[in-house]
Scaffold this active site. Structure first.
Site, PDB file in Angstrom:
ATOM      1  N   HIS A   1       0.738  -1.320  -0.021  1.00 32.05           N
ATOM      2  CA  HIS A   1      -0.065   0.025   0.100  1.00 32.05           C
ATOM      3  C   HIS A   1       0.820   1.321  -0.046  1.00 32.05           C
ATOM      4  CE1 HIS A   1      -3.607   2.012   0.588  1.00 32.05           C
ATOM      5  NE2 HIS A   1      -3.078   2.984   1.502  1.00 32.05           N
TER       6      HIS A   1
ATOM      7  N   ASN B   1      27.586 -22.689  -2.666  1.00 37.74           N
ATOM      8  CA  ASN B   1      28.353 -23.800  -2.765  1.00 37.74           C
ATOM      9  C   ASN B   1      28.114 -24.929  -1.742  1.00 37.74           C
ATOM     10  OD1 ASN B   1      29.991 -23.629  -4.978  1.00 37.74           O
ATOM     11  ND2 ASN B   1      31.315 -22.157  -3.912  1.00 37.74           N
TER      12      ASN B   1
ATOM     13  N   GLU C   1      -2.175  -5.436  -4.053  1.00 30.10           N
ATOM     14  CA  GLU C   1      -3.013  -5.431  -3.042  1.00 30.10           C
ATOM     15  C   GLU C   1      -4.170  -6.517  -3.195  1.00 30.10           C
ATOM     16  OE1 GLU C   1      -2.918  -1.369  -0.679  1.00 30.10           O
ATOM     17  OE2 GLU C   1      -3.511  -1.222  -2.682  1.00 30.10           O
TER      18      GLU C   1
END
Lengths: 139, 683
Positions: free
Chosen positions: B57, B402, B79
């Site tokens: 918002h 990794n 929203e």
């Protein structure tokens, strides 16, 4: 269902009495038209919250139709005052869009319904009728 | 940007508005990502959703006000999605998390482009994706015909049973808003007030005070009442608010109860401590750097005064004012130390800023690799220098990647090995002495040193004889050599994949060090160590060829005086026998390309530096002293190979000193820090 039908269902001899509160004369005329269309009678008109409170206790209307988006939150205060002294007061509020929080407040203060501006006569009539269902004219 | 120009703001105002937007938006997106990641396993999903929605918002409003229409519509759409979740139309699962994360990424991209005033072309695509996601999900919803959202708490369930006992009927009423209802949340207040007249409301969805009611088509109310169904239906037609009404008996099986125990994903991410937003101000880092610089200048000024005081004392030993001069000077010195510490503190920020990216990274990688991984973060509020926060993220991600790709086994493998099927990545930061230590630990398969040794021989890095003498710990360090770790066999079988040498370079650039500990089948730990502050260091000053250099004290192990005859040659390289050990020697002038000046001496100094647990001697002509230096960065110049220079500083007497980067020097000198020299000499 046509608005005029209300009173046919109930006792026609006694008309519902209304107090209309709005700072705009145009809005008051509009509301009055709807009220009369439905066979009700506008007993008083007020332009401020203060006037509304005074007039309410003078004429004891069946229903108050009041704008709450009037300047300085007067509508809300008037509603609170009226409901405080008369637990059975029937108040329908009118509000412009964008005042939703005020509307919610008004409902929590005991307003029976709300009509949003811009004003549509037929919708307003339905709402008024809905509120009237639970009250008898001339309490 | 027309929205802004219409307000007749100056260019500068617009620029500063944009910058403010940018900084806040970047933070918001970080928060957003964090909350989205926590959503799935969260106990209080409603609260999380609220936060996520609030972020969207805010972004919506802000982006609209600076004229980023695309971003504003995207966040608006987001929203809508959030509303669908809250109203129970969309279930919270990992697909949802994915799309929310994608949105966050897209928003991030848009924000990055916001400084240029442009929107990203990905926005329309993202918006379409949201739409189709919503369509798909609401379709599913219709099919399954659930009356209630899946979120139905324990409390409501108890209420339900109670009402049934009282012989009341429980209904699920769906009230759609009429077209002319322009104030939906007020409408809901009215509906609920009205409904309380006929029974007890058990649940409303969306909740009464939820903002998304404004976008909802309908609300659903679960109510216990003695009224008959058709009566309720009639009762619910409220003009001006309610359109269609459907009343159904509430079915028990529709209730999905929120599980009491946490779902497995719950503890995948450690809940981060919320740091109180109060009492903080936002300062541009440039401003802070400026203050830091000024403090640096003052430190130089202080040593100038100290030096003058000494001269003054020499020249006028009987001067009365000397004592007052001295005490004033020491007062300045004390205050300056305090100031220096305070400013240094300003540069410190919790490493959380780096760590909070990891839940996302781990989740994505685990998902991609079909692994089940739990991330545990400790010490996220450990304060570290801002300079470290800025650059340490990438190397850490590299290590973690990794660990996930090659370290942690798949669920099946772990199962077969009798390990906990959920792998663990452990990320921790803490202070140790004057160091910051960051550890990345995994409980995967560990590094197979045998394979590394084989590879080292294959690559010609080491001979068979040498191999014998290399400990496993030393062998692991081969992974930090450039090119070595790209070896396919390594990354497939045990490996720490690609580019560990890059990680090492970055770490050393921050005057830090990196170490690996690994146990086959048990796991691997990377330990990164950095100085507490990157701005001021203690250093040893010395001369080589009449030039002044400094080397950070942390890397100095000892300083020893030697005669030229003590130095011997092995494989054409100078070495020094120091007590039981033989250490390789470095001549600085050869490395940094300076002329040999000054007289040859019989007696030399050797500064023994310890780089990654190995001793290497640097030959210097003269020692100057130990001093606290404020590091100024050195801009790359053709005359200076800056990789070997960690920075420069100015002394009290105005002299410039170059601060050496020991590990780069060692690298440049070609002294393989593996230890084979030592071995071969003593042999």
């Amino acid at each position: 269902m046509q608005p005029e039908e209300i009173n046919k269902e109930k006792d026609v001899s006694v008309k519902y009495r209304f107090l209309v509160v709005d700072d705009s004369i145009f809005a008051r005329k509009n509301i009055a038209k709807v009220v009369e269309m439905m066979g009700g009678v506008v007993e008083g008109e007020a332009t401020t919250g203060r006037e509304a409170i005074d007039l309410y206790f003078k004429i004891k209307p069946d229903v108050v139709i009041m704008d709450i988006s009037m300047p300085e939150m007067e509508g809300l205060e008037a509603l609170a005052k009226i409901r405080e002294k008369d637990k059975n007061a029937n108040v329908i509020i009118i509000s412009s869009l964008g005042y939703q929080e005020l509307v919610k407040k008004a409902l929590s203060l005991g307003a029976k319904h709300f009509i949003s501006k811009p004003f549509q006569s037929d919708k307003a009539a339905e709402i008024i009728k809905f509120v009237l269902k639970e009250i008898k004219p001339g309490r | 940007m027309e929205d802004l120009s219409s307000l007749q703001l100056s260019e500068e105002d617009i620029k500063s508005l944009k910058e403010t937007f940018y900084h806040q938006a970047v933070e918001l997106v970080e928060l957003l990502t964090q909350d989205v990641l926590l959503l799935e396993g969260s106990k209080d999903k409603g609260e999380r959703l609220k936060t996520i929605k609030r972020i969207f918002h805010t972004l919506k409003g802000d982006s609209a006000s600076i004229g980023l229409k695309g971003l504003s519509s995207l966040t608006h759409k987001a929203e809508d999605l959030l509303h669908a979740i809250e109203s129970g139309l969309v279930e919270i699962d990992s697909d949802l998390t994915d799309i929310l994360l994608n949105i966050a990424d897209c928003v991030h991209e848009a924000i990055d482009k916001s400084l240029a005033g442009a929107d990203t072309p990905h926005i329309p695509i993202m918006m379409k994706n949201i739409d189709s996601f919503l369509n798909e999900r609401s379709g599913e919803h219709d099919k399954s015909d659930t009356n209630a959202s899946s979120i139905f708490g324990e409390y409501q369930r108890l209420l339900l049973a109670d009402y049934r006992k009282q012989g009341r009927e429980v209904y699920n009423i769906r009230l759609s808003f009429s077209e002319d209802c322009h104030m939906k949340s007020a409408g809901v207040v009215l509906i609920l007030q009205h409904l309380t007249g006929i029974g007890d409301i058990i649940r409303t969805s969306p909740p009464q005070d939820a903002k998304e009611i404004e976008y909802a088509d309908a609300i659903e109310v679960v109510i216990a009442s003695t009224m008959a169904r058709n009566e309720i239906q009639k009762f619910c037609s409220i003009p001006g608010v309610v359109g269609n009404v459907t009343v159904e008996e509430f079915k028990e099986q529709d209730i999905a109860i929120i599980p009491k125990d946490l779902s497995p994903t719950q503890d995948s991410f450690v809940t981060q401590k919320t740091i109180s937003p109060a009492a903080t101000i936002r300062v541009e880092s440039e401003k802070m750097d400026k203050i830091m610089d000024l403090v640096g200048e003052l430190v130089i000024g202080r040593s100038m005064i100290a030096q003058l005081l000494l001269e003054f004392e020499e020249r006028f030993p009987r001067e009365e004012m000397l004592g007052r001069f001295a005490s004033a000077s020491s007062f300045v010195e004390r205050s300056l130390s305090d100031l220096q510490r305070s400013v240094m503190n300003l540069r410190m920020m919790p490493i959380d800023k780096v760590f909070k990216r990891f839940p996302r990274v781990v989740r994505d990688l685990a998902k991609a690799g079909d692994k089940d991984i739990r991330l545990i973060i400790h010490g996220e509020d450990t304060e570290v220098d801002k300079g470290l926060v800025d650059v340490i993220g990438e190397p850490l991600i590299h290590i973690v990647r990794n660990a996930i790709d090659h370290g942690i086994e798949t669920v099946e493998e772990r199962n077969a090995l009798g390990k906990d099927i959920q792998g663990t990545i452990f990320l921790e930061a803490y202070h140790q002495g004057n160091d910051i230590v960051i550890e990345v630990k995994d409980d995967g398969r560990g590094i197979d040193t045998k394979l590394i040794k084989e590879k080292a021989i294959e690559k010609g890095l080491i001979s068979n004889d040498e191999l014998e003498k290399i400990s496993d710990d030393d062998a692991i360090d081969f992974i930090f050599l450039p090119g070595f770790s790209t070896a396919k066999v390594l990354s497939e079988v045990s490996g720490r994949g690609i580019g560990m040498d890059v990680v090492k370079t970055v770490v050393e650039g921050l005057r830090g060090g990196i170490k690996v500990k690994s146990e086959l089948g048990v796991g691997t730990t990377f330990i990164l160590r950095f100085p507490l502050t990157l701005a001021i260091i203690k250093a040893i000053l010395f001369n080589v060829s009449n030039r002044l250099f400094a080397i950070p004290l942390v890397s100095v192990k000892e300083i020893t005086r030697v005669f030229v005859k003590d130095i011997s040659l092995v494989n054409n390289k100078e070495v020094l026998r120091l007590r039981e050990k033989v250490i390789p020697l470095i001549r600085l002038e050869r490395i940094v390309n300076i002329d040999r000046r000054g007289t040859r001496r019989d007696k030399l100094y050797v500064i023994v530096v310890n780089i990654e647990d190995r001793d290497i001697g640097i030959i210097v002509d003269r020692l100057v002293g130990e001093e606290e230096l404020v590091i100024k960065s050195v801009v790359s110049h053709r005359l200076v190979n800056t990789s070997m220079i960690g920075g420069a500083s100015i002394l009290g007497n105005g002299q410039v000193v170059l601060i050496l980067n020991p590990s780069a020097i060692v690298k440049k000198a070609g002294v393989r820090a593996i230890g084979n020299e030592q071995a071969s000499v003593s042999a």
